[in-house]
Design an enzyme around this catalytic site. Structure first.
Site, mmCIF file in Angstrom:
data_model
loop_
_atom_site.group_PDB
_atom_site.id
_atom_site.type_symbol
_atom_site.label_atom_id
_atom_site.label_comp_id
_atom_site.label_asym_id
_atom_site.label_seq_id
_atom_site.Cartn_x
_atom_site.Cartn_y
_atom_site.Cartn_z
ATOM 1 N N SER A 153 0.866 -1.177 0.000
ATOM 2 C CA SER A 153 0.000 0.000 0.000
ATOM 3 C C SER A 153 0.906 1.230 0.000
ATOM 4 O O SER A 153 1.662 1.437 0.942
ATOM 5 C CB SER A 153 -0.871 -0.040 1.262
ATOM 6 N N LYS A 179 -1.127 -0.945 -4.428
ATOM 7 C CA LYS A 179 -2.306 -0.139 -4.056
ATOM 8 C C LYS A 179 -1.856 1.299 -3.853
ATOM 9 O O LYS A 179 -0.892 1.552 -3.133
ATOM 10 C CB LYS A 179 -2.919 -0.737 -2.787
ATOM 11 N N LYS A 181 -2.810 5.053 -2.549
ATOM 12 C CA LYS A 181 -3.724 5.888 -1.774
ATOM 13 C C LYS A 181 -4.102 7.082 -2.647
ATOM 14 O O LYS A 181 -3.223 7.671 -3.303
ATOM 15 C CB LYS A 181 -3.045 6.372 -0.494
ATOM 16 N N ASP A 206 -7.117 3.233 -2.990
ATOM 17 C CA ASP A 206 -7.815 3.287 -1.705
ATOM 18 C C ASP A 206 -8.009 4.751 -1.332
ATOM 19 O O ASP A 206 -7.033 5.482 -1.148
ATOM 20 C CB ASP A 206 -6.987 2.565 -0.631
ATOM 21 N N GLU A 231 -11.057 0.943 -3.399
ATOM 22 C CA GLU A 231 -11.325 0.653 -1.985
ATOM 23 C C GLU A 231 -11.910 1.876 -1.286
ATOM 24 O O GLU A 231 -11.363 2.979 -1.371
ATOM 25 C CB GLU A 231 -10.009 0.218 -1.323
ATOM 26 N N ASP A 256 -13.744 -1.347 3.089
ATOM 27 C CA ASP A 256 -12.841 -1.499 4.235
ATOM 28 C C ASP A 256 -13.573 -0.913 5.452
ATOM 29 O O ASP A 256 -14.298 -1.638 6.155
ATOM 30 C CB ASP A 256 -11.518 -0.768 3.911
ATOM 31 N N LYS A 280 -10.103 -6.876 8.115
ATOM 32 C CA LYS A 280 -9.071 -6.553 9.110
ATOM 33 C C LYS A 280 -9.600 -7.065 10.438
ATOM 34 O O LYS A 280 -10.713 -6.698 10.842
ATOM 35 C CB LYS A 280 -8.852 -5.037 9.208
ATOM 36 N N GLY A 308 -4.261 -4.182 6.181
ATOM 37 C CA GLY A 308 -3.221 -3.940 7.179
ATOM 38 C C GLY A 308 -3.425 -2.607 7.862
ATOM 39 O O GLY A 308 -4.174 -1.759 7.379
#
Ligand code: OSB
Ligand code: MG
Length: 392
Positions: A153, A179, A181, A206, A231, A256, A280, A308
């Protein structure tokens, strides 16, 4: 899509073993991050890690509370979790011996919310159960994989070249999925450049809740970039607008923040809020809930993957066990220790091989040794609750 083979995982109520916990220890340690991690809700350059351990019959089980210092990703913080564990959850499990995972869940159910606090203590208990029954965490919960594919990420970067350099670095290390952000102002253009540079890789984004349904047309610009998923684009407490957004996209939405319980997962799937779920353990309140969500998704052929929270090796070891379950068909945010910290709290540290795989330990318990000297040297605060002080 073809249906999965029938799930043979052991039911939760069979994960049992009577244990009289004598002591619960709570500890925070501060670990500097190798580089700052920036998301749509801010940037951090160190992690205050909340470790919990439980002792019974000469064994010590370890868990981690994944809450952050500030209530951004979740309303929970290290401070709220400390209070809830010390004053409510610890007494609930120290008053009389625990008989298993279901017993622990039942005792925690009278505390509303505070999933990360509950999960942290539950993880320590599950490690204890695994050790006392001579099983690895993965075996205890019914894991079927001996190695798991992982991704990385990547936080929001000060510049585009700095992002491209990191994508290149992690791909060359073998990571299976990148991934990115995103947030308004660091989204479509950035992702398009990454996709153009790497046309074939598994690429996802995400947003950590940074958009609203009013941004629907803007987000649709991501739809032709062949992303594995988008995400959590919208609010943490939303399912309805996500369903509206999902119906206008061919790219799967992955939830998420919105999935805080098995009931929320079922609702999201029933109304079409997402096509993928990030599990998670902390966010959903423990292994029990994580396993239930896994089973629900497995039945419905919904891919899941392990998210995570910039955990230390202790939380990461639990994530590795979870991701060894059969439904975890997409690479997780379970990166190598060295992606986060100069030195981890477990030995050996977690490594990712050249094929982007992390080994699932087979030794009893976590399958890693605690580096107690290092943990002590990084300690910010420590407290403990003893059974003998609770009993009436
Ligand atoms: O949204 O998945 C997230 C880290 C902290 C809080 C939330 C998230 C993340 C990550 C990093 O994306 C995942 C990791 O590598 O631990
Ligand atoms: Mg996320």
């Amino acid at each position: 899509m073809q249906a999965h083979a029938e799930l043979t995982r052991r039911p939760l109520d069979l994960i049992s073993e009577s244990s009289a916990i004598e002591k619960i220890e709570m500890r925070t340690i501060r670990l500097p991050l190798n580089e700052p991690f920036e998301t749509s809700f801010g940037s951090i350059d160190s992690r205050l890690i909340f470790l919990v351990s439980v002792e019974a019959n000469g064994l010590i089980g370890w868990g981690e509370v994944v809450a952050a210092e500030e209530p951004r990703y979740s309303y929970e913080t290290v401070g709220t979790a400390w209070h809830v564990i010390r004053d409510y959850l610890s007494p609930a499990i120290l008053t009389r011996p625990l008989t298993g995972l279901l017993d622990l869940s039942t005792r925690f159910a009278s505390v509303r919310g505070h999933n990360m606090a509950k999960a942290g203590l539950e993880l320590a208990y599950v490690d204890l159960l695994a050790q006392s029954t001579g099983q690895s965490l993965s075996q205890l919960i019914g894991g079927t994989r001996f190695s798991i594919p992982v991704g990385v990420s990547l936080g929001i970067q000060p510049t585009l070249p700095s992002l491209l350099e990191r994508i290149e670095r992690y791909l060359s290390l073998g990571y299976r999925r990148i991934k990115l952000k995103i947030k308004p102002g660091w989204d479509i253009d950035v992702v398009r450049v990454a996709r153009t540079r790497y046309p074939k890789i598994l690429l996802s984004v995400d947003a950590n809740c940074a958009y609203t349904i009013a941004d629907k047309e803007h987000l649709r610009a991501l739809d032709d970039l062949e992303l594995l998923m988008i995400e959590q684009p919208l609010s943490n407490d939303d399912l309805i607008d996500h369903a509206t957004l999902q119906s206008s996209l061919k790219t799967p939405i992955c939830l998420d923040e919105s999935i805080t319980s098995p009931a929320r997962a079922k609702q999201a799937l029933d109304i079409g809020s997402c096509q993928i779920i990030n599990i998670k353990i902390g966010r959903v309140g423990g292994y029990s809930q994580a396993l239930t969500i896994h089973d629900l998704c497995y039945e419905r052929n919904i891919p899941v993957w392990c998210g995570g929270m910039l955990e230390s090796g202790i939380g990461r070891a639990h994530n590795i066990a979870l991701a060894s379950l059969p439904g975890f068909s997409l690479p997780g945010d379970i990166s190598a220790s060295s992606r986060y910290f100069a030195r981890d709290v477990i030995v050996p540290e977690v490594t990712v091989d050249a094929d982007g795989l992390v080994n699932v330990p087979q030794a009893p318990g976590l399958g890693f040794e605690m580096d107690l000297d290092y943990i002590k040297s990084k300690t910010v605060s420590v407290d403990s609750v003893l059974a003998k002080d609770i009993k009436l």
